[in-house]
Design an enzyme around this catalytic site. Structure first.
Site, mmCIF file in Angstrom:
data_model
loop_
_atom_site.group_PDB
_atom_site.id
_atom_site.type_symbol
_atom_site.label_atom_id
_atom_site.label_comp_id
_atom_site.label_asym_id
_atom_site.label_seq_id
_atom_site.Cartn_x
_atom_site.Cartn_y
_atom_site.Cartn_z
ATOM 1 N N HIS A 134 0.862 -1.176 0.000
ATOM 2 C CA HIS A 134 0.000 0.000 0.000
ATOM 3 C C HIS A 134 0.905 1.234 0.000
ATOM 4 O O HIS A 134 2.000 1.187 0.553
ATOM 5 C CB HIS A 134 -0.836 -0.045 1.285
ATOM 6 C CG HIS A 134 -1.889 1.007 1.412
ATOM 7 N ND1 HIS A 134 -1.604 2.304 1.772
ATOM 8 C CD2 HIS A 134 -3.231 0.959 1.260
ATOM 9 C CE1 HIS A 134 -2.730 3.003 1.838
ATOM 10 N NE2 HIS A 134 -3.729 2.208 1.527
ATOM 11 N N ASP A 211 3.012 -4.589 7.996
ATOM 12 C CA ASP A 211 1.830 -3.748 7.860
ATOM 13 C C ASP A 211 0.636 -4.686 7.970
ATOM 14 O O ASP A 211 0.324 -5.417 7.037
ATOM 15 C CB ASP A 211 1.876 -3.032 6.507
ATOM 16 C CG ASP A 211 0.556 -2.358 6.155
ATOM 17 O OD1 ASP A 211 -0.426 -2.518 6.910
ATOM 18 O OD2 ASP A 211 0.508 -1.677 5.114
ATOM 19 N N GLN A 214 -4.586 -5.191 6.899
ATOM 20 C CA GLN A 214 -5.575 -6.097 6.311
ATOM 21 C C GLN A 214 -5.527 -7.490 6.935
ATOM 22 O O GLN A 214 -6.241 -8.394 6.491
ATOM 23 C CB GLN A 214 -5.366 -6.219 4.794
ATOM 24 C CG GLN A 214 -5.532 -4.928 4.030
ATOM 25 C CD GLN A 214 -6.957 -4.397 4.078
ATOM 26 O OE1 GLN A 214 -7.903 -5.108 4.428
ATOM 27 N NE2 GLN A 214 -7.128 -3.131 3.724
ATOM 28 N N LYS A 237 -10.550 -0.447 10.262
ATOM 29 C CA LYS A 237 -10.735 -1.619 9.401
ATOM 30 C C LYS A 237 -11.157 -2.843 10.213
ATOM 31 O O LYS A 237 -11.345 -3.921 9.676
ATOM 32 C CB LYS A 237 -9.442 -1.916 8.639
ATOM 33 C CG LYS A 237 -9.063 -0.811 7.650
ATOM 34 C CD LYS A 237 -7.850 -1.186 6.848
ATOM 35 C CE LYS A 237 -7.208 0.001 6.145
ATOM 36 N NZ LYS A 237 -7.925 0.419 4.945
ATOM 37 N N CYS A 375 -4.762 2.483 -3.772
ATOM 38 C CA CYS A 375 -3.533 2.970 -3.119
ATOM 39 C C CYS A 375 -2.388 1.986 -3.286
ATOM 40 O O CYS A 375 -1.554 1.825 -2.392
ATOM 41 C CB CYS A 375 -3.747 3.253 -1.636
ATOM 42 S SG CYS A 375 -4.887 4.582 -1.330
HETATM 43 C C1 LIG Z 1 -2.381 -2.800 3.640
HETATM 44 C C2 LIG Z 1 -2.705 -1.406 4.100
HETATM 45 N N1 LIG Z 1 -1.744 -0.665 4.655
HETATM 46 C C3 LIG Z 1 -1.982 0.565 5.099
HETATM 47 C C4 LIG Z 1 -3.221 1.156 4.990
HETATM 48 C C5 LIG Z 1 -3.420 2.548 5.486
HETATM 49 O O1 LIG Z 1 -4.275 2.551 6.573
HETATM 50 P P1 LIG Z 1 -4.830 3.908 7.179
HETATM 51 O O2 LIG Z 1 -5.381 4.692 6.038
HETATM 52 O O3 LIG Z 1 -5.873 3.474 8.149
HETATM 53 O O4 LIG Z 1 -3.675 4.604 7.840
HETATM 54 C C6 LIG Z 1 -4.250 0.427 4.416
HETATM 55 C C7 LIG Z 1 -5.582 1.040 4.242
HETATM 56 O O5 LIG Z 1 -6.137 1.134 3.182
HETATM 57 C C8 LIG Z 1 -3.982 -0.879 3.961
HETATM 58 O O6 LIG Z 1 -4.956 -1.613 3.397
#
Ligand SMILES: Cc1ncc(COP(=O)(O)O)c(C=O)c1O
Lengths: 417, 152
Positions: A134, A211, A214, A237, A375
């Protein structure tokens, strides 16, 4: 209506989804005259009534600033806030609440690490990420590299959307300072082999950030068993509020790392001659925190544990199989991301219908999906596409949601052909 | 059903036809001006080629990928504006952007070929798809040889 044949081998779902759905007031509404089929939980999940109530109760009865008052409300707010930290600790099985830092979310957690860990990074050092990340696990590292002259090394993926482990192993070396990789990909749903990723990094004494944005909402995560150094995730999430997230780090790291932001709460004493930093984890929580968010997240943890993470994973996996067969069986559909190990994400394209148009048509049919690059532009670039349509699951999804998606897809096909 | 009616209004046959077989979908080489229009939210990306003869558009063409709305809008635009005087073109651009942009809820009829895209006004999230080509052309006429994006 398209009838979808029952798959005999499908594991019976242990979850009483009809009952669980009643916990989510938002799911009961009609969208454009249809029942709502919410298939966008990877972007943000919905919240059960108990989380909404926890936040509301806090504001109605217990709110005051934390850690600094002697009065009753401040005491209650502090108890609730620190109680939430303990819930999160148990949820991911961290050794101590000293290792649980509340942040604004995954993005904030990763930026915390990049800023703090980054102070010790030099020109020529290497940070290893993957092609699946992401943007929030790419850009902070790019910025760090720009600032310091360090080099970003990217582990390639194969055409199923899986990390190429051979390439990963060959990228690890004496200059590697950090491995930062997603536990589960948001764009494709690939579950990465994090145990092997961590084990290989260990051999070179390289720390690992996962990270987990998900992963945490969809499966049991045990940071102690994983033995990762850092783990980041978001409240919104996993049925919690927006604007709250978690940065987990091993205590030895938090002791060593310099603070991220300066301000109140993160200090013990301040004088113009110098400042002593507060104990862990407060050293990393400058300023008045998102108290209500943390309390709501604590309630979400209770809720998820009550259902059971293994039950959630089994249910989502059954719905994903059902959806993969049903969607994948439609003429003109290409599934994007066909990893052997996948979480509840179905990314696809339909011949002759741009994802954006598909999103509009499905919305008309009450089906909420996400369209675009999710993203994760490098992933789209790898597959040579501008974007995908992505249906993503949570435990409150049922076969009816998928059937409605299929009807919507047939509607799109009829309109465009 | 009423909802389906809305959809049919959005994706009229004319729109689908232009998006499937966009007119003037080619590269101009040489071109007096070349400019890229980009909608980063949905990945739509088009390159607009423009040849100007004194104060007239001599030729206008485009290439790229995008949703049905953005492709149809670009295709219709090239048909409408080829061989037109620059001051008229400027006027058309302002009028099209003006009718689509305010709030997308406006009922005033849209003049000319762009009327086929009138259904877009019921979909605020899609307005940018309809105006991308027009904004890109506006920038090209101001002689900006850069990338135009919908996000600023
Ligand atoms: C794999 C992953 N990393 C990071 C993020 C970023 O999360 P946040 O926007 O809650 O900071 C997301 C959210 O879309 C994600 O799916």
């Amino acid at each position: 209506m398209t009838a979808i044949p029952d798959q005999k081998k499908m594991t019976p779902t242990a979850l009483d989804v009809d009952r669980l759905r009643q916990d989510f007031p938002i799911l009961a509404q009609k969208i454009n005259g249809h029942r709502l089929a919410f298939l966008d939980s990877a972007a943000s999940s919905q919240r059960p009534q108990c989380v909404i109530d926890a936040v509301r109760h806090y504001y109605e009865r217990d709110h005051a600033n934390v850690h600094r008052g002697v009065h009753t409300l401040s005491h209650r707010a502090t108890e609730a806030y620190e109680g939430a930290r303990e819930k999160v600790r148990q949820f991911i099985n961290a050794a101590s609440t000293r290792e649980i830092v509340f942040t604004r979310g995954t993005t904030d957690s990763i930026n915390l690490l990049a800023a703090s860990f980054g102070q010790d990074i030099e020109a020529g050092d290497e940070i290893v990420i993957s092609h699946l990340e992401h943007h929030s696990n790419i850009v902070p590292w790019q910025m760090l590299c720009e600032r310091t002259g360090a080099v970003l090394r990217v582990v390639p993926i194969n055409d199923r959307g899986e990390i190429r482990m051979d390439e990963y192993l060959s990228l690890l070396g004496p200059r590697t300072r950090l491995v930062a990789i997603s536990h589960v990909s948001n764009a494709l749903g690939t579950i990465n082999p994090v145990e092997q990723i961590i084990a290989a990094a260990r051999e070179h004494s390289i720390p690992v950030l996962l990270d987990g944005a998900q992963a945490v909402p969809h499966q049991r995560v045990d940071v102690t068993a994983l033995d990762c150094d850092f783990y980041a995730f978001s409240g919104h999430k996993m049925c919690g509020p927006t604007g709250i997230g978690v940065f987990y780090a091993k205590e030895e790291w938090l002791e060593r790392l310099p603070p991220y932001q300066g301000g109140g709460d993160m200090i013990l004493t301040v004088s113009f001659a110098g400042t002593t930093y507060n104990d862990l984890p407060y050293k990393f929580e400058a300023g008045t925190p998102n108290i209500a968010g943390a309390i709501g997240l604590g309630a979400a943890v209770d809720y998820l544990l009550d259902i059971g993470m293994d039950e959630i994973q089994a249910h989502e996996s059954a719905i994903l199989d059902y959806a993969t067969n049903a969607v994948g069986g439609i003429d003109g559909i290409q599934l994007v991301g066909t990893a052997e190990h996948k979480a509840g994400v179905l990314s696809f394209n339909l011949d002759g219908v741009h994802p954006h148009d598909l999103g509009t048509i499905l919305d008309h049919h009450g089906v909420a999906i996400r369209t675009g690059h999710h993203c994760a532009m490098p992933v789209m670039e790898f597959f040579g596409i501008a974007g995908t349509a992505r249906a993503s699951l949570a435990f409150y999804n049922c076969r009816e949601d998928i059937d409605q998606l299929i009807e919507g897809l047939h509607l799109a096909i009829r309109m465009f052909n | 059903m009423a909802e389906t009616q809305d959809l049919v209004t959005l994706y009229r046959q004319t729109v689908l036809d232009h998006s499937r077989q966009p007119r003037n979908f080619r590269r101009l080489d040489p071109a007096d001006r070349t400019i890229v229009g980009h909608n980063p939210l949905c990945g739509d990306k088009m390159t607009l080629y423009l040849n100007i003869d004194q104060d007239r558009i001599e030729d206008l063409a485009f290439e790229g990928t995008g949703c049905a709305i953005s492709m149809a809008s670009a295709s219709i635009m090239t048909e409408m504006l080829r061989h037109r005087a620059l001051d008229e073109v400027q006027h058309e651009i302002e009028s099209v952007i003006g009718t689509f942009e305010p709030h997308g809820q406006d009922d005033t009829p849209i003049a000319g070929a762009m009327a086929a895209l009138g259904g877009v006004r019921a979909y605020p999230s899609r307005i940018k798809c309809a105006t991308l080509a027009w904004k890109t052309l506006a920038a090209a006429l101001q002689n900006q040889n850069t990338t135009v994006t919908t996000e600023d």
